[in-house]
Scaffold this active site. Structure first.
Site, PDB file in Angstrom:
ATOM      1  N   ASP A 329       0.858  -1.184   0.000  1.00  0.00           N
ATOM      2  CA  ASP A 329       0.000   0.000   0.000  1.00  0.00           C
ATOM      3  C   ASP A 329       0.895   1.235   0.000  1.00  0.00           C
ATOM      4  OD1 ASP A 329       1.078   0.263   2.518  1.00  0.00           O
ATOM      5  OD2 ASP A 329      -0.824   0.232   3.578  1.00  0.00           O
ATOM      6  N   ASP A 331       1.444   4.779   2.277  1.00  0.00           N
ATOM      7  CA  ASP A 331       1.058   5.404   3.537  1.00  0.00           C
ATOM      8  C   ASP A 331       1.485   6.875   3.567  1.00  0.00           C
ATOM      9  OD1 ASP A 331       0.415   2.738   4.946  1.00  0.00           O
ATOM     10  OD2 ASP A 331       2.489   2.451   4.308  1.00  0.00           O
ATOM     11  N   ASP A 429      -3.302   4.636   2.602  1.00  0.00           N
ATOM     12  CA  ASP A 429      -3.654   5.027   3.976  1.00  0.00           C
ATOM     13  C   ASP A 429      -3.298   6.493   4.170  1.00  0.00           C
ATOM     14  OD1 ASP A 429      -4.620   2.665   4.878  1.00  0.00           O
ATOM     15  OD2 ASP A 429      -3.008   2.273   6.307  1.00  0.00           O
TER      16      ASP A 429
HETATM   17  P1  UTP Z   1       2.259  -1.094   6.581  1.00  0.00           P
HETATM   18  O1  UTP Z   1       1.384  -2.232   7.007  1.00  0.00           O
HETATM   19  O2  UTP Z   1       1.782  -0.286   5.439  1.00  0.00           O
HETATM   20  O3  UTP Z   1       3.694  -1.695   6.337  1.00  0.00           O
HETATM   21  O4  UTP Z   1       2.435  -0.191   7.844  1.00  0.00           O
HETATM   22  P2  UTP Z   1       4.868  -1.221   5.403  1.00  0.00           P
HETATM   23  O5  UTP Z   1       6.092  -1.310   6.210  1.00  0.00           O
HETATM   24  O6  UTP Z   1       4.571   0.081   4.744  1.00  0.00           O
HETATM   25  O7  UTP Z   1       4.946  -2.377   4.371  1.00  0.00           O
HETATM   26  P3  UTP Z   1       4.218  -2.542   2.950  1.00  0.00           P
HETATM   27  O8  UTP Z   1       5.267  -2.304   1.954  1.00  0.00           O
HETATM   28  O9  UTP Z   1       3.089  -1.561   2.857  1.00  0.00           O
HETATM   29  O10 UTP Z   1       3.746  -3.955   2.926  1.00  0.00           O
HETATM   30  C1  UTP Z   1       3.338   0.897   7.900  1.00  0.00           C
HETATM   31  C2  UTP Z   1       3.557   1.316   9.297  1.00  0.00           C
HETATM   32  O11 UTP Z   1       2.367   1.850   9.837  1.00  0.00           O
HETATM   33  C3  UTP Z   1       2.096   1.303  11.093  1.00  0.00           C
HETATM   34  C4  UTP Z   1       2.782  -0.044  11.095  1.00  0.00           C
HETATM   35  O12 UTP Z   1       3.167  -0.395  12.384  1.00  0.00           O
HETATM   36  C5  UTP Z   1       3.955   0.160  10.202  1.00  0.00           C
HETATM   37  O13 UTP Z   1       5.042   0.542  10.980  1.00  0.00           O
HETATM   38  N1  UTP Z   1       0.658   1.123  11.267  1.00  0.00           N
HETATM   39  C6  UTP Z   1      -0.056   0.468  10.328  1.00  0.00           C
HETATM   40  C7  UTP Z   1       0.061   1.600  12.389  1.00  0.00           C
HETATM   41  O14 UTP Z   1       0.721   2.211  13.240  1.00  0.00           O
HETATM   42  N2  UTP Z   1      -1.275   1.413  12.574  1.00  0.00           N
HETATM   43  C8  UTP Z   1      -2.023   0.746  11.669  1.00  0.00           C
HETATM   44  O15 UTP Z   1      -3.240   0.573  11.880  1.00  0.00           O
HETATM   45  C9  UTP Z   1      -1.406   0.274  10.509  1.00  0.00           C
HETATM   46 MN    MN Z   2       2.715   0.420   3.686  1.00  0.00          MN
END
Ligand code: UTP
Ligand code: MN
Length: 505
Positions: A329, A331, A429
């Protein structure tokens, strides 16, 4: 008998190591294994036949003996004969398995390298002591620097797969244990070649060690191979691959006889809005997002943010901030330098995106974090309470893609997978943070997930503090510790600063 040297010459250049006789290349399934079949007593034609068979099964079978070879396969040779042959090769480095052809044929039958038993061994060759200096790493992932240059991908992939299997079965504790073990191996400065190098390393439990040992010995772990082949594992992966579907729902569906997407579509199950969108855009969402796509979405989000709240700032977080080239995804964290300014930002932002046809799905949750009554000293879970929008973007694709195009493009090419479609669905996100919490939010949303978990464990166990994506609370002093940068938070925690690119634990 033809002297060894000359026989070697005969084979030189006859075959590329990864190309079979028919000219077709098979990807190597077991990259830690390089096999060499000894022609002596086996005969050239049987050797050629067995080599081809191995390559078809995904093994790397080299025609020439080299430093890369990990397993020598012999037929009807005594240990003494093989030892003399090996001496003539002048190979001295690394671990080398000298195995009877029975190990090879059994492995061919199973489709993976079977465990090496005593009956398979011709003779074990002593390892060079210089090759096996033990590694040493600190216990917590947040004390280590973990770049993307992983020297042990086969081992970490295997342990991550077992972590995933545990998580899919609701065994979260076991999952974390495998994730921690994988993270230790990701932090090593070179490839593991011998179990003795792992002595004294933290977080490697008996189960993880067994998996590593199997892979070092045979190139594969039977547990990992059988997990990959397991129907239940495959079904759980497919179903939880639907956005909005967790392990509990997937498990229930499987018990009801729904094991794939078509059965789910045909079942008449009631799906919530996110699951409907997840099912509809399944292929797109399960295709990794590239950095270029993440950048294209960043441009859109920046434009939207600038238009609804001038002066607000947008930061790309998650894996892309850590330097990853792909993600599941994208973020974003959004803030404004003036406290209080971000109130009401998210609905305006969503409205801007929606009115341009850029959202296929969105669900916004409002900010529920109030420091005074719900301080970070208490949160039992790591779920944060920022204003957050879970969305699926309709990202315009193709050369002259413009913002307008996605929204205006309707008709037959609207459907996912339709030919000529000029957009793709991407999970995005969006998180809005007030500036007072921004450093904590940035640290919390940059990941990796294990790095975050380890930061919180460190804070609690080693410092008597509680860390969340909102704040840092010192339990002994009974007060919040303010920070306006990630560096300050590391300093409060008594940790050396680790930049995002080294948080890939
Ligand atoms: P991600 O699940 O998007 O992981 O969460 P990522 O490292 O970007 O990996 P990919 O490439 O998308 O698979 C990113 C960060 O956001 C935090 C997670 O702990 C992670 O550090 N997070 C995610 C939250 O704090 N709360 C949430 O509800 C979701
Ligand atoms: Mn991510």
């Amino acid at each position: 008998m033809v002297p060894l040297k000359r026989r070697k010459m005969v084979h030189a250049g006859s075959l590329n190591t990864e190309t079979n006789v028919c000219g077709g290349t098979e990807p190597t399934k077991f990259p830690q294994l390089v096999l060499f079949l000894l022609e002596r007593k086996m005969g050239a034609s049987r050797r050629a036949f067995l080599s081809q068979l191995g390559r078809r099964k995904g093994f790397q079978v080299d025609d020439l003996f080299s430093e890369n070879v990990t397993h020598v396969i012999c037929e009807n040779n005594s240990g003494e004969e093989v030892r003399m042959w090996l001496e003539a090769q002048q190979r001295r480095q690394g671990e080398l398995h000298l195995l009877d052809v029975s190990w090879y044929t059994e492995s061919m039958r199973h489709g993976f390298p079977v465990e090496i038993h005593h009956r398979h061994k011709i003779q074990d060759v002593a390892v060079n002591a210089a090759d096996v200096a033990p590694f040493s790493v600190p216990s917590y992932a947040c004390q280590r620097r973990t770049t993307l240059g992983n020297h042990n991908p086969v081992l970490t992939d295997a342990l991550s797969l077992l972590a995933e299997k545990a998580e899919l079965s609701g065994e979260d504790g076991r999952g974390v244990a495998f994730r921690r073990a994988a993270a230790v191996l990701k932090a090593l400065p070179s490839a593991v070649s011998n179990m003795s190098q792992l002595t004294g390393l933290p977080c490697l439990g008996d189960h993880s060690l067994k998996v590593i040992k199997d892979i070092l010995k045979t190139g594969a772990s039977s547990e990992v191979e059988s997990t990959k082949a397991s129907e239940r594992f495959k079904e759980l992966k497919v179903l939880t691959g639907i956005f909005g579907v967790g392990t509990k729902t997937a498990d229930r569906w499987i018990r009801e006889g729904i094991t794939n997407l078509q059965q789910l579509r045909d079942s008449g199950q009631t799906l919530n809005r996110s699951q409907q969108a997840g099912l509809q855009h399944y292929d797109d969402i399960n295709q990794p997002v590239s950095k270029a796509e993440a950048d294209a979405i960043r441009e859109i989000v920046e434009r939207a943010v600038a238009s609804v709240l001038p002066g607000a700032q947008t930061v790309l977080t998650g894996g892309f901030r850590r330097g990853k080239l792909t993600g599941h995804d994208v973020d974003f964290l959004i803030t404004h330098p003036e406290e209080g300014c971000v109130v009401g930002l998210m609905p305006k932002l969503v409205c801007w995106l929606e009115s341009r046809g850029l959202l296929l799905y969105q669900k916004t949750t409002r900010n529920s974090y109030l420091e005074s009554e719900d301080g970070p000293g208490r949160p039992a879970s790591n779920i944060d309470r920022f204003e957050r929008c879970l969305s699926i973007f309709k990202l315009p694709t193709g050369g002259n893609a413009d913002l307008q195009e996605a929204g205006e493009d309707s008709g037959p090419s609207e459907k996912d997978g339709a030919p000529g479609r000029r957009w793709r669905a991407v999970r995005v996100d969006l998180v809005v943070s007030p500036i007072s919490q921004f450093a904590f939010a940035l640290l919390g949303w940059t990941g990796s997930k294990l790095f975050e978990r380890e930061l919180r464990r460190w804070a609690g166990h080693e410092r008597g503090m509680s860390l969340s994506s909102h704040a840092l609370y010192d339990n002994k002093q009974g007060k919040y510790l303010r920070a306006s940068s990630e560096e300050e938070i590391f300093a409060h925690l008594g940790l050396e600063y680790v930049p995002p690119s080294e948080r890939n634990a």
